[in-house]
Design an enzyme around this catalytic site. Structure first.
Site, PDB file in Angstrom:
ATOM      1  N   CYS A 163       0.765  -1.061   0.036  1.00  0.00           N
ATOM      2  CA  CYS A 163       0.146  -0.057   0.230  1.00  0.00           C
ATOM      3  C   CYS A 163       0.754   1.406   0.098  1.00  0.00           C
ATOM      4  O   CYS A 163       0.503   2.091  -0.859  1.00  0.00           O
ATOM      5  CB  CYS A 163      -0.942   0.055   1.006  1.00  0.00           C
ATOM      6  SG  CYS A 163      -0.301   0.019   2.809  1.00  0.00           S
ATOM      7  N   SER A 195      -4.110  -3.097  -2.036  1.00  0.00           N
ATOM      8  CA  SER A 195      -4.592  -4.025  -0.988  1.00  0.00           C
ATOM      9  C   SER A 195      -4.587  -5.404  -1.171  1.00  0.00           C
ATOM     10  O   SER A 195      -4.924  -5.565  -2.481  1.00  0.00           O
ATOM     11  CB  SER A 195      -5.627  -3.267  -0.293  1.00  0.00           C
ATOM     12  OG  SER A 195      -6.417  -4.116   0.746  1.00  0.00           O
ATOM     13  N   HIS A 197      -2.870   0.966   7.310  1.00  0.00           N
ATOM     14  CA  HIS A 197      -3.271   0.976   5.802  1.00  0.00           C
ATOM     15  C   HIS A 197      -3.107   2.130   5.177  1.00  0.00           C
ATOM     16  O   HIS A 197      -3.650   3.190   5.736  1.00  0.00           O
ATOM     17  CB  HIS A 197      -4.432   0.203   5.351  1.00  0.00           C
ATOM     18  CG  HIS A 197      -4.652   0.089   3.853  1.00  0.00           C
ATOM     19  ND1 HIS A 197      -3.763  -0.484   2.903  1.00  0.00           N
ATOM     20  CD2 HIS A 197      -6.129   0.372   3.050  1.00  0.00           C
ATOM     21  CE1 HIS A 197      -4.379  -0.465   1.808  1.00  0.00           C
ATOM     22  NE2 HIS A 197      -5.845   0.020   1.812  1.00  0.00           N
TER      23      HIS A 197
END
Length: 243
Positions: free
Chosen positions: A69, A121, A104
């Site tokens: 990410c 992702s 994330h």
């Protein structure tokens, strides 16, 4: 021996609409694939100047290795540089699932009054979002709803500032200008905070906080070594935050 195929880096064509261009970038990232190996192929230090991170992005296009990410955010910035109508800013999530915390980050996009995102992702609905969301809070709530499907509860959302389109900038990316403890807030409250922030961003009245202060705190006219020492604890802190 057969060389592995290297996906061509997308080039913007004048005939393309911005959503088409963003789709081409996202398709390219998907062709690189998500890195499931457990080994990070590219070191991304969040405190580095933009110019250094853009060099790393160039390396990603040359190496064509799988990415995670954070690398996708840097690559997304690199590939959208030179499109002044496309504003880019980082969006970070801290979530909780089964006794563990997860981090994330995606690249938020703002263009022509609409929000969307680019990213990578393991989950297809936690990366790119089409450029169709009328408000920043609509986009954030869409991510929150996607997380719920995987039984992740979103604890914190961090929004950074627009990243300059100047690839040679020595300015670091501002990763967390706004930090919201969303698990302790009502949605109406979150929406209000996000909309105020989004309005200030569009008016370009926000100035970098942590990244800017890091630069301001450094003594001027001194040798380089104290500066390096001063920067290192911050880097260590970032590594801890990622774990």
């Amino acid at each position: 021996c057969v060389q592995p195929s290297v996906p061509p880096v997308p080039n913007y064509k004048l005939s393309m609409s911005i959503p088409e261009w963003l789709q081409a970038i996202q398709t390219y990232m998907k062709m690189l694939q998500y890195n499931h190996t457990g080994t990070q192929f590219f070191e991304i230090r969040k405190t580095r100047p933009l110019s250094g991170l853009m060099e790393t992005a160039k390396e990603m296009t040359r190496e064509s290795l799988p990415i995670k990410c954070l690398e996708a955010v840097i690559l997304g910035i690199y590939l959208t540089n030179g499109q002044p109508s496309v504003e880019r800013f980082p969006i970070s999530f801290k979530t909780h699932f089964s006794g563990n915390y997860f981090h994330h980050v995606v690249l938020g996009i703002y263009c022509n009054g609409r929000y969307g995102s680019l990213g990578m992702s393991r989950r297809s609905d936690l990366m790119d979002k089409p450029l169709t969301y009328r408000t920043l809070s609509d986009l954030i709530f869409e991510f929150e709803d996607s997380y719920k499907k995987y039984l992740h509860s979103v604890k914190k959302v961090k929004i950074g500032l627009y990243v300059p389109h100047e690839p040679h900038s020595f300015q670091p990316i501002e990763w967390k200008q706004l930090v919201l403890n969303v698990s302790k807030m009502m949605r109406t409250e979150v929406r209000k905070e996000l909309e105020k922030f989004a309005r200030d961003m569009r008016m370009k009245i926000l100035k970098p906080s942590s990244a800017h202060s890091l630069i301001k705190e450094r003594p001027r006219g001194k040798s380089l070594s104290p500066r390096r020492r001063q920067g290192s604890p911050q880097r260590r802190a970032y590594r801890r935050d990622k774990s």
